[in-house]
Design an enzyme around this catalytic site. Structure first.
Site, mmCIF file in Angstrom:
data_model
loop_
_atom_site.group_PDB
_atom_site.id
_atom_site.type_symbol
_atom_site.label_atom_id
_atom_site.label_comp_id
_atom_site.label_asym_id
_atom_site.label_seq_id
_atom_site.Cartn_x
_atom_site.Cartn_y
_atom_site.Cartn_z
ATOM 1 C CG MET A 1 -0.935 4.410 -3.088
ATOM 2 S SD MET A 1 -0.414 4.778 -1.410
ATOM 3 C CE MET A 1 -1.714 4.024 -0.473
ATOM 4 C CB SER B 1 -10.476 -1.496 -0.348
ATOM 5 O OG SER B 1 -9.306 -1.102 0.332
ATOM 6 C CG HIS C 1 -7.086 0.244 -8.607
ATOM 7 N ND1 HIS C 1 -6.888 -0.773 -7.698
ATOM 8 C CD2 HIS C 1 -6.782 1.391 -7.951
ATOM 9 C CE1 HIS C 1 -6.471 -0.260 -6.553
ATOM 10 N NE2 HIS C 1 -6.405 1.052 -6.671
ATOM 11 C CG LEU D 1 -3.257 -1.981 -9.806
ATOM 12 C CD1 LEU D 1 -2.881 -1.784 -11.265
ATOM 13 C CD2 LEU D 1 -3.682 -0.651 -9.184
#
Length: 279
Positions: free
Chosen positions: A30, A186, A37, A33
């Protein structure tokens, strides 16, 4: 790296790769990044010939409109990061491309996996996850798809979805990427102050303490001790539980291999989740 915004453009690029017999690895994201990721992208790069990364903030998996509105969006920075880490195709679709009129999403019986933990506190969340991931799988048709285990329940849900729909896709779970001090990486961390990032370390400390406690206490006792330990910090606990890694049902009396503690909490207004296998 190709940046593609349309379903038609994606199809053309992937058809060309398939004609050359190349394997396709997929990392759905989503956006906003971070290194976590990129660890997924690197893993995909090591195992597949062509790496596709999608960046799409999926509205159907947010049950809180404010959370959707505040979700960080950094497309330029995302593109630069993806170039550095070996992404071949960056797919930045619009909502209309993902959800055209008359799209029929598959019905999937998740056998209760969507009713506990995140499903209990975020009604409809996993219906949205299944909707978007099944659509992305339909568009990309990868041999392998890579997901971070920070979203432990999501990985279980997607595995079940793949099984139910008989999709020829291997789901590759990847270990949670953490900062040096242990905070799970996150996109939501971008909304935390430096002071809050320090306060949020209580999550990792609680999980680590629970892993030690699991050697001598039952799951129920380990949970009770973990809640007490967590509440010494400043974060607001939403849930803390130990679950069977396959069924996601709570464990109380007996341990099973892979028993996992899952935590959801608030650091200020930012909701954070994390987990750790205890045995």
């Amino acid at each position: 790296m190709e940046i593609i915004n349309t379903v038609e453009g994606l199809k053309q690029a992937l058809d060309a790769s398939r004609k050359e017999g190349k394997s396709i690895g997929f990392v759905p994201t989503m956006g906003a990044l971070h290194q976590g990721h990129m660890d997924l992208v690197s893993r995909a790069n090591a195992e597949c010939d062509v790496v596709v990364v999608s960046v799409f903030v999926n509205p159907t998996q947010f049950n809180n409109p404010s959370d959707l509105e505040k979700y960080p969006r950094t497309p330029e920075a995302d593109s630069e990061l993806l170039k550095k880490f070996g992404c071949d195709i960056a797919f930045f679709p619009s909502e209309r491309e993902i959800y055209p009129e008359n799209l029929v999403s598959p019905r999937v019986d998740l056998e209760g996996l969507d009713e506990v933990m995140e499903g209990k506190f975020r009604p409809g969340h996993f219906k949205g996850v299944v909707q978007v991931v099944s659509r992305l799988f339909e568009l990309v048709e990868p041999q392998k798809a890579f997901f971070g285990l920070k979203d432990f329940q999501q990985v279980a849900v997607i595995k079940k979805m793949v099984e139910q729909l008989s999709l020829p896709i291997q789901i590759v779970p990847c270990e949670t990427s953490r900062t040096e001090k242990g905070l799970a990486m996150s996109s939501r961390n971008k909304r935390l102050t430096e002071e809050q990032k320090e306060e949020a370390l209580i999550i990792f400390k609680t999980l680590t303490q629970a892993k030690q406690d699991a050697a001598q206490f039952s799951p129920a006792e380990t949970v009770a001790r973990a809640v007490e330990f967590f509440n010494r910090g400043t974060l607001q606990l939403e849930y803390l539980t130990i679950v069977d890694p396959v069924t996601l049902q709570d464990l109380t009396d007996h341990w099973v291999p892979g028993a996992t503690m899952c935590i959801a909490c608030f650091c200020g207004e930012v909701r954070l989740i994390d987990n750790m296998a205890l045995v």
